[in-house]
Design a protein around this motif. Structure first.
Motif, short mmCIF file in Angstrom:
data_model
loop_
_atom_site.label_atom_id
_atom_site.label_comp_id
_atom_site.label_asym_id
_atom_site.label_seq_id
_atom_site.Cartn_x
_atom_site.Cartn_y
_atom_site.Cartn_z
N ASP A 82 6.58 -58.09 -25.46
CA ASP A 82 5.09 -58.51 -25.82
C ASP A 82 4.94 -58.53 -27.31
N GLU A 83 5.54 -57.67 -28.07
CA GLU A 83 5.23 -57.37 -29.20
C GLU A 83 6.20 -57.06 -30.33
N VAL A 84 5.90 -57.11 -31.59
CA VAL A 84 7.03 -56.91 -32.75
C VAL A 84 6.06 -55.80 -33.56
N ARG A 85 7.02 -54.53 -33.66
CA ARG A 85 6.20 -53.53 -34.57
C ARG A 85 7.03 -53.47 -35.97
N LEU A 86 6.42 -53.61 -36.89
CA LEU A 86 6.80 -53.30 -38.22
C LEU A 86 6.84 -51.84 -38.44
N LYS A 87 7.64 -51.59 -39.45
CA LYS A 87 7.97 -50.35 -40.00
C LYS A 87 6.83 -49.65 -40.82
N LYS A 88 6.00 -50.45 -41.32
CA LYS A 88 4.96 -50.09 -42.19
C LYS A 88 3.61 -50.29 -41.51
N LYS B 34 2.65 -50.17 -38.10
CA LYS B 34 3.38 -48.84 -37.58
C LYS B 34 2.39 -48.02 -36.59
N THR B 35 0.92 -48.13 -36.95
CA THR B 35 -0.08 -47.38 -36.10
C THR B 35 -0.38 -48.10 -34.87
N GLY B 36 0.21 -49.32 -34.90
CA GLY B 36 -0.05 -50.30 -33.50
C GLY B 36 -1.22 -51.27 -33.71
N LYS B 37 -1.97 -51.41 -34.80
CA LYS B 37 -3.08 -52.26 -35.10
C LYS B 37 -2.38 -53.58 -35.22
#
Length: 76
Positions: free
Chosen positions: A70-76, A15-18
């Motif tokens: 480019d990316e997959v972002r998770l909810k957590k 969620k924070t982009g890490k």
């Protein structure tokens, strides 16, 4: 969020982009995330040669906030 084999090889971020890994394989409504992909794993996934094994972690579509080029972002 709908996953497809076109998402294989994309980086996965929290969620924070890490960055937490890379999608090595998509099967149905689940992605298999490799937490520490090497260059060989990245190339294999981009070519559609990825696999799900004991070194990957499953992520269900319900846990995904968004998918872009480019990316997959998770909810957590």
């Amino acid at each position: 969020m709908k996953l497809s084999d076109k998402d294989e090889g994309k980086r996965v971020v929290n969620k924070t982009g890490k960055k937490i890994g890379m999608i090595s394989k998509v099967e149905g409504h689940r992605a298999h995330v490799d937490p520490d992909p090497g260059i060989g794993d990245t190339i294999k996934s981009k070519l559609g040669w990825g696999d799900a094994d004991e070194d990957t972690y499953p992520v269900d579509e319900a846990d995904i906030e968004s998918v872009d080029d480019d990316e997959v972002r998770l909810k957590k």
